[in-house]
Design an enzyme around this catalytic site. Structure first.
Site, PDB file in Angstrom:
ATOM      1  N   TYR A 102      -3.333   2.379   1.822  1.00 20.59           N
ATOM      2  CA  TYR A 102      -3.058   3.640   2.511  1.00 20.59           C
ATOM      3  C   TYR A 102      -4.286   4.528   2.497  1.00 20.59           C
ATOM      4  O   TYR A 102      -5.059   4.520   1.521  1.00 20.59           O
ATOM      5  CB  TYR A 102      -1.947   4.425   1.803  1.00 20.59           C
ATOM      6  CG  TYR A 102      -0.546   3.942   2.062  1.00 20.59           C
ATOM      7  CD1 TYR A 102       0.125   4.290   3.230  1.00 20.59           C
ATOM      8  CD2 TYR A 102       0.128   3.167   1.130  1.00 20.59           C
ATOM      9  CE1 TYR A 102       1.427   3.874   3.458  1.00 20.59           C
ATOM     10  CE2 TYR A 102       1.423   2.742   1.354  1.00 20.59           C
ATOM     11  CZ  TYR A 102       2.066   3.103   2.529  1.00 20.59           C
ATOM     12  OH  TYR A 102       3.342   2.674   2.750  1.00 20.59           O
ATOM     13  N   TYR A 141       1.451  -4.459  -0.769  1.00 22.06           N
ATOM     14  CA  TYR A 141       0.576  -3.787  -1.736  1.00 22.06           C
ATOM     15  C   TYR A 141       1.242  -3.711  -3.113  1.00 22.06           C
ATOM     16  O   TYR A 141       2.464  -3.663  -3.221  1.00 22.06           O
ATOM     17  CB  TYR A 141       0.154  -2.397  -1.245  1.00 22.06           C
ATOM     18  CG  TYR A 141       1.264  -1.405  -0.970  1.00 22.06           C
ATOM     19  CD1 TYR A 141       1.841  -0.668  -1.997  1.00 22.06           C
ATOM     20  CD2 TYR A 141       1.699  -1.168   0.325  1.00 22.06           C
ATOM     21  CE1 TYR A 141       2.834   0.268  -1.736  1.00 22.06           C
ATOM     22  CE2 TYR A 141       2.692  -0.244   0.606  1.00 22.06           C
ATOM     23  CZ  TYR A 141       3.262   0.474  -0.441  1.00 22.06           C
ATOM     24  OH  TYR A 141       4.254   1.386  -0.175  1.00 22.06           O
ATOM     25  N   ARG A 151       5.139  -4.445  -2.957  1.00 20.27           N
ATOM     26  CA  ARG A 151       6.057  -4.050  -1.891  1.00 20.27           C
ATOM     27  C   ARG A 151       5.981  -5.045  -0.742  1.00 20.27           C
ATOM     28  O   ARG A 151       4.890  -5.409  -0.295  1.00 20.27           O
ATOM     29  CB  ARG A 151       5.664  -2.673  -1.303  1.00 20.27           C
ATOM     30  CG  ARG A 151       5.806  -1.450  -2.206  1.00 20.27           C
ATOM     31  CD  ARG A 151       7.198  -1.108  -2.676  1.00 20.27           C
ATOM     32  NE  ARG A 151       8.310  -1.449  -1.815  1.00 20.27           N
ATOM     33  CZ  ARG A 151       8.751  -0.741  -0.763  1.00 20.27           C
ATOM     34  NH1 ARG A 151       8.170   0.370  -0.431  1.00 20.27           N
ATOM     35  NH2 ARG A 151       9.799  -1.141  -0.071  1.00 20.27           N
ATOM     36  N   HIS A 154       6.082  -3.095   5.128  1.00 15.18           N
ATOM     37  CA  HIS A 154       7.088  -2.147   5.642  1.00 15.18           C
ATOM     38  C   HIS A 154       6.402  -1.013   6.385  1.00 15.18           C
ATOM     39  O   HIS A 154       5.218  -0.728   6.162  1.00 15.18           O
ATOM     40  CB  HIS A 154       7.924  -1.573   4.490  1.00 15.18           C
ATOM     41  CG  HIS A 154       7.097  -0.838   3.477  1.00 15.18           C
ATOM     42  ND1 HIS A 154       6.420  -1.479   2.468  1.00 15.18           N
ATOM     43  CD2 HIS A 154       6.776   0.479   3.356  1.00 15.18           C
ATOM     44  CE1 HIS A 154       5.747  -0.593   1.750  1.00 15.18           C
ATOM     45  NE2 HIS A 154       5.933   0.611   2.273  1.00 15.18           N
ATOM     46  N   HIS A 156       7.192   3.068   7.159  1.00 15.87           N
ATOM     47  CA  HIS A 156       8.050   4.218   6.860  1.00 15.87           C
ATOM     48  C   HIS A 156       8.404   4.932   8.163  1.00 15.87           C
ATOM     49  O   HIS A 156       7.534   5.134   9.023  1.00 15.87           O
ATOM     50  CB  HIS A 156       7.325   5.198   5.946  1.00 15.87           C
ATOM     51  CG  HIS A 156       6.984   4.614   4.601  1.00 15.87           C
ATOM     52  ND1 HIS A 156       7.800   4.746   3.504  1.00 15.87           N
ATOM     53  CD2 HIS A 156       5.925   3.880   4.188  1.00 15.87           C
ATOM     54  CE1 HIS A 156       7.245   4.127   2.465  1.00 15.87           C
ATOM     55  NE2 HIS A 156       6.105   3.593   2.852  1.00 15.87           N
TER      56      HIS A 156
END
Ligand SMILES: [Fe+2]
Length: 230
Positions: A102, A141, A151, A154, A156
């Site tokens: 991110y 990640y 995770r 995905h 959000h």
């Protein structure tokens, strides 16, 4: 005035899911007190088109070059509890890059940033309740929740209904991800059939030849078929 119907028990993850460690500190430890809806919660504010730019839905065209990764189209409809389209609603997404990183100062794990990818986009639903994004497939990640925690890929999502108090936040996943079984966030939705509602469907009709894979994901805001939200 009618308030909004509440979703059936078990649709949404419990506030407290001890395996998902950060819920232990943030979950309320006393019973919730339902507040009656008033005109303020039901009517305002509503977001207009003017705040959303024509390229805000395309996360691959924010910088001088194109981001690395697998280009994808993510589209679907936002529906109310009776299956009717939710029109003119603001849909926002955020995600990591193809390497699982991110653009955020808290994300320090050793995967590269991509100078051509920020990872945020938004659009308004059309008359059929449809939203559409162009982006790249996010990577998995690590997140430190437990030993060797990763995770699943995905995206959000945040959705506004017709009013500010109807904001919902959730995550969309990709079919067949090998990390589903060990992810306490995905597993915090206990019912496997309800969990399936969080997984997009690969769709060849949405896929554009020589350009991008297509995924379809409908979001139901409430009711018996409601998409689980956080
Ligand atoms: Fe995430």
């Amino acid at each position: 005035m009618n308030g909004y119907r509440r979703d059936p028990e078990g649709t949404h993850p419990a506030y407290l899911s001890p395996e998902y460690r950060s819920t232990v500190r943030r979950a309320p430890n006393r019973p919730l007190i339902p507040l009656p809806h008033t005109l303020t919660e039901i009517t305002g504010p509503v977001y207009g088109h003017e705040r959303v730019g024509p390229l805000d839905h395309d996360l691959t065209r924010r910088h001088a070059g194109e981001p690395l990764g697998e280009r994808i189209i993510v589209t679907g409809r936002v529906l109310d509890g009776d299956g009717r389209p939710v029109r003119n609603s603001l849909v926002e997404i955020w995600q990591c890059n193809a390497a699982g990183r991110y653009v955020h100062r808290a994300d320090r794990h050793p995967a590269p940033l991509d100078p051509n990818f920020t990872g945020a986009g938004r659009c308004m639903t059309d008359d059929q309740g449809r939203y559409r994004f162009v982006t790249i497939k996010p990577g998995a990640y690590p997140w430190g929740n437990h030993d060797n925690a990763w995770r699943p890929a995905h995206i959000h999502f945040s959705l506004f209904g017709t009013a500010f108090a109807t904001r919902l936040v959730t995550q969309m996943y990709f079919p067949g991800d090998p990390l589903f079984g060990q992810d306490p966030i995905f597993q915090s939705v206990r019912d496997p059939a309800v969990r399936e509602r969080l997984i997009a469907r690969f769709d060849l009709d949405t896929t554009e030849p020589e350009w991008a894979l297509g995924y379809q994901w409908d979001i139901v805001l409430r009711g018996r078929e409601a998409t689980p939200t956080e």
